[in-house]
Design a protein around this motif. Structure first.
Motif, PDB file in Angstrom:
ATOM      1  N   ASN A  39      -6.648   4.776   2.366  1.00 18.90           N
ATOM      2  CA  ASN A  39      -7.760   4.252   1.578  1.00 18.90           C
ATOM      3  C   ASN A  39      -9.111   4.855   1.960  1.00 18.90           C
ATOM      4  O   ASN A  39     -10.043   4.135   2.312  1.00 18.90           O
ATOM      5  CB  ASN A  39      -7.801   2.728   1.724  1.00 18.90           C
ATOM      6  CG  ASN A  39      -8.598   2.092   0.603  1.00 18.90           C
ATOM      7  OD1 ASN A  39      -8.789   2.710  -0.451  1.00 18.90           O
ATOM      8  ND2 ASN A  39      -9.075   0.890   0.822  1.00 18.90           N
ATOM      9  N   LEU A  92      -3.848   8.770   0.806  1.00 20.05           N
ATOM     10  CA  LEU A  92      -4.277   7.722  -0.125  1.00 20.05           C
ATOM     11  C   LEU A  92      -4.085   6.328   0.459  1.00 20.05           C
ATOM     12  O   LEU A  92      -4.939   5.459   0.328  1.00 20.05           O
ATOM     13  CB  LEU A  92      -3.484   7.822  -1.435  1.00 20.05           C
ATOM     14  CG  LEU A  92      -3.750   9.035  -2.305  1.00 20.05           C
ATOM     15  CD1 LEU A  92      -2.782   9.034  -3.488  1.00 20.05           C
ATOM     16  CD2 LEU A  92      -5.186   9.060  -2.795  1.00 20.05           C
ATOM     17  N   ARG A 104       0.825  -1.211   0.000  1.00 22.46           N
ATOM     18  CA  ARG A 104       0.000   0.000   0.000  1.00 22.46           C
ATOM     19  C   ARG A 104       0.860   1.261   0.000  1.00 22.46           C
ATOM     20  O   ARG A 104       0.578   2.220  -0.717  1.00 22.46           O
ATOM     21  CB  ARG A 104      -0.856   0.050   1.268  1.00 22.46           C
ATOM     22  CG  ARG A 104      -2.184  -0.631   1.152  1.00 22.46           C
ATOM     23  CD  ARG A 104      -2.811  -0.666   2.539  1.00 22.46           C
ATOM     24  NE  ARG A 104      -4.098  -1.320   2.500  1.00 22.46           N
ATOM     25  CZ  ARG A 104      -5.259  -0.672   2.598  1.00 22.46           C
ATOM     26  NH1 ARG A 104      -5.279   0.628   2.745  1.00 22.46           N
ATOM     27  NH2 ARG A 104      -6.392  -1.326   2.562  1.00 22.46           N
ATOM     28  N   SER A 129       1.981   6.545  -6.906  1.00 19.29           N
ATOM     29  CA  SER A 129       0.872   7.355  -7.425  1.00 19.29           C
ATOM     30  C   SER A 129       1.162   8.843  -7.384  1.00 19.29           C
ATOM     31  O   SER A 129       0.760   9.585  -8.267  1.00 19.29           O
ATOM     32  CB  SER A 129      -0.400   7.099  -6.619  1.00 19.29           C
ATOM     33  OG  SER A 129      -0.819   5.783  -6.790  1.00 19.29           O
ATOM     34  N   THR A 152     -11.998   8.373  -5.424  1.00 18.00           N
ATOM     35  CA  THR A 152     -12.391   9.000  -4.163  1.00 18.00           C
ATOM     36  C   THR A 152     -13.223  10.255  -4.417  1.00 18.00           C
ATOM     37  O   THR A 152     -13.154  10.857  -5.478  1.00 18.00           O
ATOM     38  CB  THR A 152     -11.191   9.458  -3.319  1.00 18.00           C
ATOM     39  OG1 THR A 152     -10.209   9.983  -4.195  1.00 18.00           O
ATOM     40  CG2 THR A 152     -10.624   8.359  -2.495  1.00 18.00           C
ATOM     41  N   GLU A 196      -8.015   7.738 -10.300  1.00 16.82           N
ATOM     42  CA  GLU A 196      -7.302   6.495 -10.037  1.00 16.82           C
ATOM     43  C   GLU A 196      -7.844   5.781  -8.794  1.00 16.82           C
ATOM     44  O   GLU A 196      -7.988   4.566  -8.780  1.00 16.82           O
ATOM     45  CB  GLU A 196      -5.824   6.834  -9.849  1.00 16.82           C
ATOM     46  CG  GLU A 196      -4.858   5.689 -10.029  1.00 16.82           C
ATOM     47  CD  GLU A 196      -3.410   6.175  -9.865  1.00 16.82           C
ATOM     48  OE1 GLU A 196      -3.055   7.212 -10.475  1.00 16.82           O
ATOM     49  OE2 GLU A 196      -2.658   5.527  -9.117  1.00 16.82           O
ATOM     50  N   TYR A 197      -8.124   6.530  -7.755  1.00 15.10           N
ATOM     51  CA  TYR A 197      -8.552   5.924  -6.497  1.00 15.10           C
ATOM     52  C   TYR A 197     -10.058   5.993  -6.301  1.00 15.10           C
ATOM     53  O   TYR A 197     -10.577   5.510  -5.303  1.00 15.10           O
ATOM     54  CB  TYR A 197      -7.854   6.606  -5.314  1.00 15.10           C
ATOM     55  CG  TYR A 197      -6.431   6.151  -5.120  1.00 15.10           C
ATOM     56  CD1 TYR A 197      -6.103   5.215  -4.145  1.00 15.10           C
ATOM     57  CD2 TYR A 197      -5.413   6.651  -5.922  1.00 15.10           C
ATOM     58  CE1 TYR A 197      -4.796   4.801  -3.965  1.00 15.10           C
ATOM     59  CE2 TYR A 197      -4.111   6.232  -5.759  1.00 15.10           C
ATOM     60  CZ  TYR A 197      -3.803   5.310  -4.775  1.00 15.10           C
ATOM     61  OH  TYR A 197      -2.516   4.889  -4.599  1.00 15.10           O
TER      62      TYR A 197
END
Lengths: 266, 258
Positions: free
Chosen positions: A160, A157, A122, A129, A194, A191-192
């Motif tokens: 999470n 990030l 992670r 990233s 969010t 990408e995430y």
């Protein structure tokens, strides 16, 4: 004709601020804030300096109790910092811990919550990233301001989160770095996957980044306007800012901020 | 290599000059108060590089280390507790201010009453007398924690253990070490004073006893032992401090460059 697609944003509410008031004794800072944020949305809150942006953010983040009203996060009333919310603070030099390397900083919140290998994975992914691959062993003070803020974003990030709450994150970096970081945040949002709630005093930044801009009045603060930017994605520093719609929204927000300022100074 | 010699030269020229001046200046001395350095060093070698090192120096060093350990650990631990609680701090502050204003050697008579002559008395005097700088600096260091750092630890829901060991203690560590350094110096003073005051062995006892027996070279030799003990203790402390606070120096230097 401007394409009106704001693409993948659902209409599912992820956060709702309802009648939020905050006063310190006699001084009223927040005067009934109401707004919602949809899942996947990029919302910028822009307001004149001294408009209680930080107080609002601290209430939303569960760091401070409101005097009245509440914030709902994923359907639950916020009484403490929600587990799926990550905050990126304004002053990276104070929020990153100088006695830890960058990767230790990124790992700190999630350490002990995952097995070692997943943890390392992670952290690595987050650093890659934000463009800090291979820089994990440096200390924050060995890096430039822009890199430090990248590290702080990586920490968010790796946590999470469903929502990334950013408090004037680029206020302290130079203009060129700021442009890079703005595009970085837009890319990371995709990408995430969010939701981003981004507080700033910079009008250009707010309009460029946001799906929706919330304009605050001067203190005591309320939301004076809720503007959908309706700018096409993906954004581009040159092309997007050339659009007529961009100038239009920008002028609108600028007008509101100036009105709020002159109102506040009376 | 050349700069190393230069640095060493810069560091050592004065002590060497003083030693040489002392050596030759005192070589033919007939004064009983200022015996020749040669005689002092012979006494030093005879008394302190032999069995007396085990019977007198080691116990002194042991008591000093235990006393300093208690003062340091106790000061940091209590300082954390008091620094974290505004109420506790308000309630205890007057008491702490009073207790730390007592000159540490002044607690010797009471310690002697309570503990009698023995190691526990020396250790108690050090623990009670030298704890204050460590305690007060830890309280200040903990209370000075940056509000934004506190927000960060809360918003990322750090466990209490992480907050204390990964955030609070490191953040306060520059101030804690500054306090510990003073605690160390006070511990050295107090082991000597307490051994001179009431003891039947130890380096402090040796110095005072030699003086009372009019054994002047021994008095000088013992004083040198005490000087060396203090010097080595400080040196070890500084080496540990440099290691633990390496980040702090690095950050400081990077700010200076900017």
């Amino acid at each position: 004709m401007i394409p009106l697609s704001t693409s993948t944003i659902s209409t599912e509410t992820i956060m709702a601020v309802e009648g939020l008031r905050k006063s310190y004794g006699e001084a009223q800072i927040l005067d009934g804030i109401d707004f919602t944020v949809n899942k996947g949305e990029f919302v910028c809150i822009v307001g004149p300096s001294g408009s209680g942006k930080t107080t609002l953010l601290r209430c939303i983040a569960g760091l401070q109790a409101p005097t009245e009203g509440k914030t709902m996060f994923e359907g639950v009333e916020v009484t403490e910092p929600p587990a799926k919310l990550a905050v990126v603070f304004q002053d990276y030099s104070r929020s990153l811990l100088p006695w830890m390397t960058v990767q230790e900083n990124v790992m700190l919140p999630i350490e002990g919550r995952f097995p070692k290998e997943e943890l390392a994975e992670r952290v690595k992914k987050a650093l890659v990233s934000v463009g800090l691959a291979g820089k994990g062993k440096l200390y924050p003070w060995q890096m430039s301001g822009g890199m430090q803020q990248r590290a702080a974003i990586a920490r968010g990030l790796a946590y999470n989160p469903d929502v990334l709450l950013m408090d004037e994150p680029f206020a302290a970096v130079d203009a060129q770095t700021r442009v890079e970081l703005e595009d970085l945040v837009l890319r990371l949002r995709d990408e995430y996957n969010t939701t981003v709630l981004f507080v700033t005093h910079d009008i250009d930044e707010a309009v460029y980044l946001a799906d929706r801009v919330l304009v605050l009045s001067g203190a005591p603060t309320s939301v004076t306007e809720n503007i959908e930017t309706l700018l096409p994605n993906p954004r581009n520093q040159i092309e997007t800012k050339r659009l007529e719609r961009y100038s239009e929204v920008r002028a609108r927000v600028m007008g509101l901020i100036q009105a709020a300022k002159s109102h506040a100074s009376i | 290599m050349r700069t190393l010699f230069k640095d060493m030269g810069l560091l050592l020229w004065l002590p060497i000059t003083i030693l040489l001046a002392w050596w030759f200046g005192s070589a033919n001395s007939t004064s009983i108060y200022f015996p020749p350095l040669e005689l002092i060093l012979e006494t030093f070698a005879r008394d302190w590089l032999g069995p007396r090192f085990v019977t007198d120096a080691l116990p002194s060093i042991g008591k000093f280390l235990v006393g300093f350990g208690i003062a340091a650990a106790g000061g940091v631990f209590l300082g954390m507790l008091i620094g974290l609680s505004r109420r506790l701090n308000a309630a205890l502050d007057p008491l702490i201010q009073f207790l730390r204003a007592i000159p540490p050697p002044a607690i010797l008579p009471i310690a002697l009453l309570l503990f009698g002559i023995g190691a526990s008395m020396n250790i108690a005097v050090i623990a009670l007398g030298a704890i204050w700088p460590a305690l007060l600096n830890t309280i200040d260091g903990v209370r000075a924690l940056d509000l934004q750092v506190i927000d960060m630890t809360k918003s990322y829901r750090l466990s209490p253990a992480k907050r204390i060991f990964k955030v609070l203690l490191p953040a306060a560590s520059p101030q804690i070490f500054a306090g510990l350094r003073v605690t160390l110096q006070m511990s050295i003073i107090l082991i000597v004073v307490s051994e001179m005051f009431a003891s039947t062995s130890g380096i402090g006892f040796y110095v005072l006893n030699s003086q009372q027996l009019f054994a002047v070279p021994e008095t000088w030799a013992g004083t040198i032992v005490l000087g060396l003990l203090g010097y080595v203790a400080t040196l070890v402390f500084v080496l540990i401090e440099r290691r633990v606070l390496a980040w702090h120096r690095g950050m400081y230097n990077s700010l200076e460059k900017a």
